[in-house]
Design a protein around this motif. Structure first.
Motif, short mmCIF file in Angstrom:
data_model
loop_
_atom_site.label_atom_id
_atom_site.label_comp_id
_atom_site.label_asym_id
_atom_site.label_seq_id
_atom_site.Cartn_x
_atom_site.Cartn_y
_atom_site.Cartn_z
N LYS A 25 -79.91 -10.21 54.42
CA LYS A 25 -79.71 -11.32 55.35
C LYS A 25 -79.38 -12.61 54.64
O LYS A 25 -78.57 -13.38 55.12
N ASN A 26 -80.03 -12.88 53.53
CA ASN A 26 -79.87 -14.16 52.87
C ASN A 26 -79.14 -14.03 51.55
O ASN A 26 -79.57 -14.55 50.53
N VAL A 27 -78.04 -13.31 51.56
CA VAL A 27 -77.23 -13.17 50.36
C VAL A 27 -75.77 -13.31 50.76
O VAL A 27 -75.35 -12.82 51.80
N VAL A 28 -75.02 -14.05 49.96
CA VAL A 28 -73.59 -14.25 50.20
C VAL A 28 -72.85 -13.58 49.06
O VAL A 28 -73.16 -13.81 47.89
N GLU B 114 -84.34 -3.46 38.82
CA GLU B 114 -84.77 -4.49 39.76
C GLU B 114 -85.43 -5.65 39.01
O GLU B 114 -86.32 -5.44 38.20
N THR B 115 -84.94 -6.86 39.29
CA THR B 115 -85.49 -8.06 38.67
C THR B 115 -86.05 -8.95 39.77
O THR B 115 -85.39 -9.17 40.79
N PHE B 116 -87.25 -9.45 39.56
CA PHE B 116 -87.93 -10.30 40.53
C PHE B 116 -87.84 -11.76 40.10
O PHE B 116 -87.92 -12.08 38.91
N TYR B 117 -87.70 -12.62 41.10
CA TYR B 117 -87.69 -14.07 40.88
C TYR B 117 -88.62 -14.69 41.91
O TYR B 117 -88.56 -14.34 43.09
N VAL C 229 -75.21 -3.65 45.79
CA VAL C 229 -76.19 -4.66 45.42
C VAL C 229 -77.38 -4.54 46.36
O VAL C 229 -77.22 -4.56 47.58
N ILE C 230 -78.57 -4.43 45.79
CA ILE C 230 -79.79 -4.31 46.57
C ILE C 230 -80.53 -5.63 46.44
O ILE C 230 -80.95 -6.01 45.34
N TYR C 231 -80.69 -6.32 47.54
CA TYR C 231 -81.32 -7.64 47.56
C TYR C 231 -82.50 -7.60 48.51
O TYR C 231 -82.37 -7.21 49.66
N SER D 223 -92.36 -17.81 47.21
CA SER D 223 -91.63 -16.71 47.81
C SER D 223 -90.98 -15.92 46.68
O SER D 223 -90.41 -16.51 45.76
N THR D 224 -91.06 -14.60 46.75
CA THR D 224 -90.49 -13.75 45.71
C THR D 224 -89.33 -12.94 46.28
O THR D 224 -89.45 -12.36 47.36
N ILE D 225 -88.22 -12.94 45.53
CA ILE D 225 -87.06 -12.14 45.89
C ILE D 225 -86.80 -11.16 44.75
O ILE D 225 -87.31 -11.34 43.65
N SER D 226 -86.00 -10.15 45.01
CA SER D 226 -85.60 -9.23 43.94
C SER D 226 -84.15 -8.82 44.17
O SER D 226 -83.63 -8.87 45.29
N ILE D 227 -83.52 -8.43 43.07
CA ILE D 227 -82.11 -8.07 43.14
C ILE D 227 -81.78 -7.07 42.02
O ILE D 227 -82.36 -7.14 40.94
N TYR D 228 -80.91 -6.13 42.34
CA TYR D 228 -80.35 -5.25 41.31
C TYR D 228 -79.07 -4.63 41.85
O TYR D 228 -78.74 -4.75 43.03
N LYS D 229 -78.33 -3.98 40.97
CA LYS D 229 -77.05 -3.37 41.35
C LYS D 229 -77.08 -1.89 41.02
O LYS D 229 -77.85 -1.44 40.17
#
Length: 191
Positions: free
Chosen positions: A40-43, A155-158, A54-56, A80-86
């Motif tokens: 939802k919150n990725v452009v 997967e990397t968390f921020y 891309v998994i967000y 708030s924690t998000i994560s992302i990987y490809k």
């Protein structure tokens, strides 16, 4: 005078029209009210088919915790924690942004209200990637928190933290003010 057979036809037609109306209304509502909760919150500024690789995970889509004056961002902050990987070998870069939907007049001039972005989760905090404050921000502004993060296949968390720095002697005028923000991520393909 209406015969018994004509009454049955009228009743049957009324039922058919009513059921058809319900089906059309239900289908229209389902069409217009459906929304995806994935990404939802990725452009994406990439080839359109790369978004499938891309998994967000935007986490809870809001900040949690209590905002109290503290000596560091690990205590008394909201986060708030998000994560992302490809799942592809294409080179991708991510930029984490924060939209300022609403900010109180005293908050936008206080050096005590700060943000920090770390790599990791709240229970496994990694290094600080960027930090700043909200001085000079206005409703409708977008802050670029961290540009050009390499998107990996793991997967990397921020974690994004918002806190009141006790060493800056936060004013009592901050109490009761509103800070409404949301985090979103931009993905760019590297050529």
């Amino acid at each position: 005078m209406v015969t018994k057979m004509e009454k049955k036809k009228i009743v049957l037609m009324t039922i058919v029209v009513f059921v058809a109306g319900l089906i059309i209304t239900g289908a229209s509502y389902a069409f217009w009210s459906w929304s995806s909760n994935i990404n939802k919150n990725v452009v994406f500024n990439t080839a359109s088919n790369l978004k499938n690789y891309v998994i967000y995970n935007e986490g809870e889509s809001n900040f949690t915790g209590e905002l109290n004056a503290s000596n560091n961002y690990l205590t008394g902050s909201i986060h708030s924690t998000i994560s992302i990987y490809k799942t592809t070998n294409v080179n991708l870069l991510a930029t984490i942004h924060m939209d300022i939907n609403q900010i109180g007049s005293n908050m936008k001039v206080s050096s005590a209200l700060k943000w920090v972005v770390t790599e990791g989760t709240t229970s496994n905090v990694g290094s600080v990637l960027a930090k700043g404050n909200f001085i000079g921000t206005n409703n409708g502004d977008t802050l670029t928190l961290v540009p050009d993060l390499t998107v990996n296949t793991t997967e990397t968390f921020y974690t994004i933290w918002i806190w009141l720095d006790a060493s800056e002697n936060p004013s009592d005028s901050l109490s009761g003010e509103t800070l409404d923000t949301n985090i979103w991520t931009e993905i760019n393909q590297v050529e």
